[in-house]
Scaffold this active site. Structure first.
Site, PDB file in Angstrom:
ATOM      1  N   ASP A  13       0.772  -1.114  -0.099  1.00 18.39           N
ATOM      2  CA  ASP A  13       0.112  -0.025  -0.097  1.00 18.39           C
ATOM      3  C   ASP A  13       0.855   1.303   0.073  1.00 18.39           C
ATOM      4  O   ASP A  13       1.742   1.290   1.006  1.00 18.39           O
ATOM      5  CB  ASP A  13      -0.792  -0.032   1.304  1.00 18.39           C
ATOM      6  CG  ASP A  13      -1.936   0.975   1.377  1.00 18.39           C
ATOM      7  OD1 ASP A  13      -2.916   0.834   1.868  1.00 18.39           O
ATOM      8  OD2 ASP A  13      -1.887   2.073   0.650  1.00 18.39           O
ATOM      9  N   ASP A 109      -3.433   2.264  -5.278  1.00 24.11           N
ATOM     10  CA  ASP A 109      -2.296   2.254  -4.818  1.00 24.11           C
ATOM     11  C   ASP A 109      -1.952   0.981  -3.917  1.00 24.11           C
ATOM     12  O   ASP A 109      -1.293   1.083  -2.990  1.00 24.11           O
ATOM     13  CB  ASP A 109      -2.081   3.532  -3.835  1.00 24.11           C
ATOM     14  CG  ASP A 109      -2.829   3.476  -2.447  1.00 24.11           C
ATOM     15  OD1 ASP A 109      -3.851   2.894  -2.418  1.00 24.11           O
ATOM     16  OD2 ASP A 109      -2.121   3.729  -1.368  1.00 24.11           O
ATOM     17  N   GLU A 110      -2.851   0.041  -4.015  1.00 28.16           N
ATOM     18  CA  GLU A 110      -2.962  -0.965  -3.164  1.00 28.16           C
ATOM     19  C   GLU A 110      -3.140  -2.506  -3.762  1.00 28.16           C
ATOM     20  O   GLU A 110      -3.938  -2.624  -4.694  1.00 28.16           O
ATOM     21  CB  GLU A 110      -4.104  -0.668  -2.049  1.00 28.16           C
ATOM     22  CG  GLU A 110      -4.409  -1.684  -1.008  1.00 28.16           C
ATOM     23  CD  GLU A 110      -5.714  -1.004  -0.402  1.00 28.16           C
ATOM     24  OE1 GLU A 110      -6.143  -1.824   0.736  1.00 28.16           O
ATOM     25  OE2 GLU A 110      -6.222  -0.241  -0.722  1.00 28.16           O
TER      26      GLU A 110
HETATM   27  P1  TTP Z   1      -5.275   4.947   0.946  1.00 27.18           P
HETATM   28  O1  TTP Z   1      -4.194   3.946   0.672  1.00 27.18           O
HETATM   29  O2  TTP Z   1      -6.474   4.581   2.078  1.00 27.18           O
HETATM   30  O3  TTP Z   1      -4.424   6.247   1.556  1.00 27.18           O
HETATM   31  P2  TTP Z   1      -3.174   7.018   1.466  1.00 27.18           P
HETATM   32  O4  TTP Z   1      -2.294   6.100   0.416  1.00 27.18           O
HETATM   33  O5  TTP Z   1      -3.568   8.440   0.949  1.00 27.18           O
HETATM   34  O6  TTP Z   1      -2.377   6.986   2.914  1.00 27.18           O
HETATM   35  P3  TTP Z   1      -1.683   5.726   3.574  1.00 27.18           P
HETATM   36  O7  TTP Z   1      -2.126   4.479   2.872  1.00 27.18           O
HETATM   37  O8  TTP Z   1      -0.388   5.996   3.805  1.00 27.18           O
HETATM   38  O9  TTP Z   1      -2.746   5.702   4.962  1.00 27.18           O
HETATM   39  O10 TTP Z   1      -5.972   5.547  -0.228  1.00 27.18           O
HETATM   40  C1  TTP Z   1      -5.169   5.642  -1.511  1.00 27.18           C
HETATM   41  C2  TTP Z   1      -5.582   7.004  -2.252  1.00 27.18           C
HETATM   42  O11 TTP Z   1      -6.936   6.893  -2.476  1.00 27.18           O
HETATM   43  C3  TTP Z   1      -5.522   8.207  -1.343  1.00 27.18           C
HETATM   44  O12 TTP Z   1      -4.106   9.008  -1.562  1.00 27.18           O
HETATM   45  C4  TTP Z   1      -6.544   9.169  -2.106  1.00 27.18           C
HETATM   46  C5  TTP Z   1      -7.555   8.355  -2.532  1.00 27.18           C
HETATM   47  N1  TTP Z   1      -8.687   8.115  -1.526  1.00 27.18           N
HETATM   48  C6  TTP Z   1      -9.803   9.064  -1.528  1.00 27.18           C
HETATM   49  O13 TTP Z   1      -9.741   9.962  -2.495  1.00 27.18           O
HETATM   50  N2  TTP Z   1     -10.658   9.300  -0.599  1.00 27.18           N
HETATM   51  C7  TTP Z   1     -10.514   8.357   0.525  1.00 27.18           C
HETATM   52  O14 TTP Z   1     -11.452   8.483   1.258  1.00 27.18           O
HETATM   53  C8  TTP Z   1      -9.487   7.469   0.515  1.00 27.18           C
HETATM   54  C9  TTP Z   1      -9.493   6.627   1.847  1.00 27.18           C
HETATM   55  C10 TTP Z   1      -8.520   7.404  -0.361  1.00 27.18           C
HETATM   56 MG    MG Z   2      -2.131   4.104   0.847  1.00 27.44          MG
END
Ligand code: TTP
Ligand code: MG
Length: 390
Positions: A13, A109-110
Site C-alpha cells: 500500500d 495504490d494497493e
Molecule cells: P489510502 O491507501 O487509503 O490512503 P493513502 O495512500 O493516501 O495513505 P496511507 O495508505 O499511507 O494511509 O488511499 C489511496 C488513495 O486513494 C489516497 O491517496 C487518495 C484516495 N482516497 C480518496 O480519494 N478518498 C478516501 O477517502 C480514501 C481513503 C482514499
Molecule cells: Mg495508501
C-alpha cells in the site's frame, strides 16, 4: 474454513499516495502538510493528506474546511493530477509483475500478491517485500508499506501496522498473540458500524471475539458471524484473485433510424443512465468519471468525459452530467445512430460491505439547487473535462 498456513501473501500500500505524488512533483511541498481534496472554503472533503498534515488530525473524508481549521498553513491541492497517479499505479503494477502474475489490485495504490511461487524463486516473502519496496522507491521515488503473512486479512493489517515506509511480518506462530490484542476495527470487513455494535457487546479485541461461540456470533451478526469467527482465529482462505479490475461500466444503444432531435436523445440517455446506475448499485461500484459516447450517422464517434474528485454519488448527478456532455456534442445538429453512457475510474472495488462506507463519507449536500436537484458533490470539485475523437 480451515487454517492454511502454506501460502505467502504480501499486501502493498503506497504511503499517503496522492499527497506523496504531489510532493514528489513539487519539491517545495516536501516536508510540509499537504492536503489533497476540495477547496478549503468549499463543502469538499479531503481525499488524502501527507503525514505532516496527519499530525494535525487531518484524515481522508474529513471536510476540507475542518482540515483548514486544524492547519491553516497546510498546502491545499485542489487540482489533483489523476493522470499522474494513474501513471505511478501502472509503474508499481509492473514492478509487482516482475515478482508474480498473481496480483489482486484493490485500488490505484494497493494490491495483494501471492508470492508462494514467484518469478524470482525467492523463498522468503519478507525479502521479496523488501525487494518490492526498494524497487518502488527506485523507480517512482515514492515509499510504500508492505505486510507479509499467510493470508490476505493479516497481510493487509500488517501493511498498515508500520506506516509510512514500513514492513510488518506476521508469521503463523505470531498470529494468535497478534490477534488477541488487535482492536476489532482493524479486522477486514469490520467498519465503524460493526465495530460500534461489537463495542456495545463488550467485544473490543480479537481475543474478546474469540471467546464468542460460533452460534452466538451468527445469531448477532448473521452471515458475517462465521467470517468473524474465523478471522479472530487467523483463518482466511480467500484467494488472491488476479482478475482484471473492471475499468468501466456502461451501456449503449444503436437506433433503428438515426435521430436528430436533441430532446429525444436526451430522453434515451436518461433511461440508459437509469439502467447503468442500477447495475452500478447491484455491483456496488462507484466511479469518478462520467463518459458519453455519440456515434453520428456517418459513423464518426466522439466521447466526452468529465471527472470528479471523488465518486459520483447519485443518479441525478450522473444524468445531469451526461446531459451536459451531450450538449458538448453535435447532437441535435446532425443525425445520431448510437449513444452510450458509462462510469469509470472506480476508486476501489467494493468487496466487503463496510469498506464502501469510505465512499459514502464523501457525501456533501448542496440543498438549494434549482428544480429540487440535489448535488452530492460541490461543483468546484469538478476536475477536468476531456475530449477524444475516434
Ligand atoms: P489510502 O491507501 O487509503 O490512503 P493513502 O495512500 O493516501 O495513505 P496511507 O495508505 O499511507 O494511509 O488511499 C489511496 C488513495 O486513494 C489516497 O491517496 C487518495 C484516495 N482516497 C480518496 O480519494 N478518498 C478516501 O477517502 C480514501 C481513503 C482514499
Ligand atoms: Mg495508501
Amino acid at each position: 474454513m480451515t487454517l492454511d498456513v502454506s501460502r505467502k501473501i504480501i499486501h502493498v500500500d503506497m504511503d499517503a499516495f496522492y499527497a506523496s505524488v504531489e510532493q514528489r512533483n513539487n519539491p517545495e511541498l516536501k516536508g510540509k502538510p499537504v492536503v489533497v481534496g476540495g477547496r478549503p472554503d468549499s463543502r469538499g472533503v479531503v481525499s488524502t493528506c501527507s503525514y505532516e498534515a496527519r499530525v494535525f488530525g487531518i484524515h481522508s473524508a474529513m471536510p476540507t474546511s475542518e482540515a483548514y481549521r486544524r492547519c491553516p498553513h497546510a498546502v491545499f491541492i485542489t487540482n489533483a493530477d489523476f493522470s499522474e497517479y494513474q501513471k505511478v499505479s501502472t509503474q508499481v503494477r509492473e514492478i509487482f509483475r516482475e515478482v508474480t502474475e498473481l496480483i489482486e489490485p484493490l485500488s490505484l495504490d494497493e494490491a495483494y500478491l501471492d508470492v508462494s511461487d514467484n518469478k524470482l524463486n525467492e523463498p522468503s516473502a519478507t525479502r521479496l517485500a523488501e525487494w518490492i519496496r526498494r524497487r518502488i522507491l527506485e523507480i517512482t521515488s515514492l515509499t510504500a508499506s508492505a505486510g507479509v503473512s499467510y493470508n490476505k486479512s493479516l497481510a493487509k493489517i500488517a501493511s498498515d501496522w508500520n506506516k509510512p515506509d514500513g514492513l510488518t511480518v506476521i508469521t503463523p506462530d505470531m498470529a494468535e498473540s497478534f490477534i488477541t490484542d488487535l482492536p476489532v476495527s482493524r479486522f477486514w470487513g469490520v467498519g465503524p458500524v460493526t465495530a460500534g455494535r461489537m463495542k456495545e457487546l463488550g467485544i473490543h479485541t480479537g481475543g474478546d471475539l474469540r471467546s464468542w461461540p460460533l452460534w452466538k456470533l451468527s445469531d448477532v451478526f448473521g452471515k458475517a458471524g462465521p467470517w468473524y469467527y474465523d478471522l479472530c482465529r487467523g483463518i482466511d482462505d480467500r484467494k488472491v484473485e488476479s482478475v482484471r479490475i473492471r475499468k468501466s461500466l456502461g451501456k449503449e444503444r444503436t437506433f433503428g433510424e438515426d435521430i436528430e432531435d436533441f430532446d429525444k436523445l436526451a430522453e434515451f440517455l436518461e433511461n440508459l443512465c437509469s439502467s447503468v446506475w442500477k447495475e452500478l448499485e447491484e455491483k456496488n461500484l462507484r466511479g469518478r468519471t462520467v463518459t458519453i459516447k455519440v456515434k453520428y450517422g456517418d459513423f464518426r464517434q466522439v466521447t466526452r468525459s468529465r471527472s470528479f474528485l471523488s465518486a459520483v454519488q447519485n443518479q441525478e448527478l450522473f444524468k445531469q452530467t451526461i446531459l451536459e456532455l451531450l450538449k458538448e456534442t453535435e447532437a441535435g445538429k446532425r443525425p445520431v445512430r448510437l449513444v452510450g453512457a458509462s462510469v469509470s475510474s472506480f476508486l476501489r472495488e467494493e468487496m466487503e460491505d463496510e469498506v464502501c462506507q469510505l465512499s459514502l463519507d464523501f457525501k456533501t449536500e448542496i440543498p438549494d439547487l434549482p428544480g429540487g436537484l440535489k448535488l452530492l458533490r460541490e461543483p468546484e470539485a469538478l476536475l477536468q473535462t476531456s475530449l477524444s475523437i475516434h
